[in-house]
Design an enzyme around this catalytic site. Structure first.
Site, short mmCIF file in Angstrom:
data_model
loop_
_atom_site.label_atom_id
_atom_site.label_comp_id
_atom_site.label_asym_id
_atom_site.label_seq_id
_atom_site.Cartn_x
_atom_site.Cartn_y
_atom_site.Cartn_z
N ASP A 185 -8.48 6.53 -1.34
CA ASP A 185 -7.38 7.14 -2.09
C ASP A 185 -7.98 8.03 -3.18
O ASP A 185 -9.19 8.31 -3.20
CB ASP A 185 -6.46 6.07 -2.66
CG ASP A 185 -7.15 5.19 -3.70
OD1 ASP A 185 -8.39 5.30 -3.88
OD2 ASP A 185 -6.46 4.39 -4.35
N TYR A 210 -5.57 6.56 4.98
CA TYR A 210 -5.74 5.63 3.86
C TYR A 210 -5.01 4.31 4.13
O TYR A 210 -5.58 3.23 4.01
CB TYR A 210 -5.23 6.22 2.55
CG TYR A 210 -5.08 5.16 1.49
CD1 TYR A 210 -6.21 4.64 0.87
CD2 TYR A 210 -3.84 4.62 1.19
CE1 TYR A 210 -6.10 3.61 -0.05
CE2 TYR A 210 -3.72 3.59 0.27
CZ TYR A 210 -4.85 3.09 -0.35
OH TYR A 210 -4.74 2.05 -1.25
N GLU A 268 0.82 -1.21 0.00
CA GLU A 268 0.00 0.00 0.00
C GLU A 268 0.86 1.26 0.00
O GLU A 268 0.53 2.25 -0.66
CB GLU A 268 -0.95 0.00 1.20
CG GLU A 268 -2.07 -1.02 1.10
CD GLU A 268 -2.97 -0.80 -0.11
OE1 GLU A 268 -3.06 0.34 -0.60
OE2 GLU A 268 -3.58 -1.78 -0.57
#
Length: 365
Positions: free
Chosen positions: A143, A125, A42
């Site tokens: 996002d 996020y 991520e």
């Protein structure tokens, strides 16, 4: 929230998940439930495109397969593995978080959204992505793709990157997350934004949420999201100097705080983005033009004319900063900024100094 009560949750989520399970692209981080590896992916995906992130992810997880190995990694090796992704502070924060975990006696990430959020470098996020994908916690991971998808679903007229718009998106997003598949749902939203609901086009005929999308129904999809007007980036021109003495080049070391803190690099200047080095004009005139390299940071877009400046055997660059001479083997191994990496590629590509591992051909000498 989208009108018609719970229609968005009762019909939207199942439709999106059915589409995702048939259309999702294969990536290595989708083949694991390891919270550490999901975290690494991520953070990398915030830096670069998915296809390129896959290469970095595989190399990184081979070098540093878990929290413990990341915490104990040599900093230079760590930064070298991150080279090319930019924003090296993110790599440093990965290690800071790993050290914090190991010092607390853990070799894994916590299965709690707020504990994840408390780790260095982890924002809403990333915390939402790891919490939902690795631990099945129903929290949103919003996002740029998710922001765009939900701005269109809502036909949101408020700027999506201001508090009112962010709140509307988060509330609707949260209302749709199914308790039994939050990770898949978050990834489905990301996938939809990356492949169908694109910034400059919207393939509404292929979208599983078109029946709910107010922007599609009203014909305003390409007008969403509305974004708050940010300060425009500024441009600067300057020089990047490759000082050459026999087969060695000179690198300066940046201060321990600020831009690319602690990095070694080819000296460069681009006022006002980077202060002048005060290199005499006579020395600049001695330089051979090797073309232009570009880099971007904060609000600056910088273009640097690369000059190869030969120096005598006992001659040092007229610089006040700390620096040293390095040979080709060490130069190849060092992590460099994007501009420095491009200049190094030019240097080796033109055979100005021997490239390690490349055989010397007849006539190269």
């Amino acid at each position: 929230m989208i009108n018609e009560g719970n229609r968005s949750k009762n019909e939207g989520a199942p439709a999106l998940l059915r589409w995702y399970h048939s259309a999702k692209r294969p990536f290595p981080w989708r083949e694991t439930g390891d919270p550490y590896k999901i975290w690494i992916s991520e953070v990398m995906l915030q830096q670069t495109q998915t296809s390129r992130a896959a290469e970095y992810y595989r190399r990184w997880t081979e070098l540093f397969p878990d929290v413990k190995s990341l915490a104990g990694a040599d900093t230079e090796e760590l930064l070298k593995a991150w080279e090319g992704l930019g924003y090296y502070s993110r790599a440093r924060n990965l290690q800071k978080a790993a050290k914090q975990l190991t010092e607390s006696g853990s070799n894994s990430l916590p299965g709690d959204y707020f504990k994840l959020l408390a780790l260095p470098g982890i924002g809403p996020y990333t915390a939402g992505a790891v919490a939902s994908i690795a631990f099945g916690i129903p929290v949103p991971a919003i996002d740029a793709n998710g922001r765009r998808v939900f701005s269109r679903l809502l036909d949101l007229e408020e700027p999506a990157d201001r508090p009112a718009g962010e709140r509307a998106i988060r509330d609707t997003f949260s209302s749709m997350i199914p308790d039994n598949a939050p990770g898949d749902f978050n990834q489905a939203v990301m996938e939809l934004g990356a492949t169908v609901c694109l910034p400059r086009t919207a393939a509404c005929s292929e979208c599983p949420l078109a029946f709910l999308c107010l922007a599609h129904i009203r014909g305003t999809a390409l007008l969403r999201p509305v974004l708050f007007r940010k300060e425009q980036g500024r441009s600067a021109d300057g020089h990047l100097f490759i000082f050459l003495r026999k087969d060695r080049v000179y690198l300066r070391k940046r201060p321990e705080k600020g831009l690319w803190a602690g990095f070694e690099e080819f000296p460069w200047e681009a006022p006002p983005a980077e202060a002048s080095l005060g290199i005499p004009g006579t020395l600049i005139e001695r330089g051979a033009d090797m073309g232009t390299v570009r880099c971007s940071f904060t609000r600056w877009r910088v273009r640097l004319r690369t000059l190869l400046v030969p120096l005598g055997e006992r001659e040092d660059p007229p610089l006040s900063c700390e620096g040293r001479w390095v040979g080709s083997d060490e130069l190849l191994a060092l992590p460099l900024s994007s501009a420095g990496g491009r200049a190094r590629k030019k240097l080796f590509g033109l055979s100005v100094i021997p490239c390690p591992g490349r055989p010397v051909r007849a006539g190269d000498g």
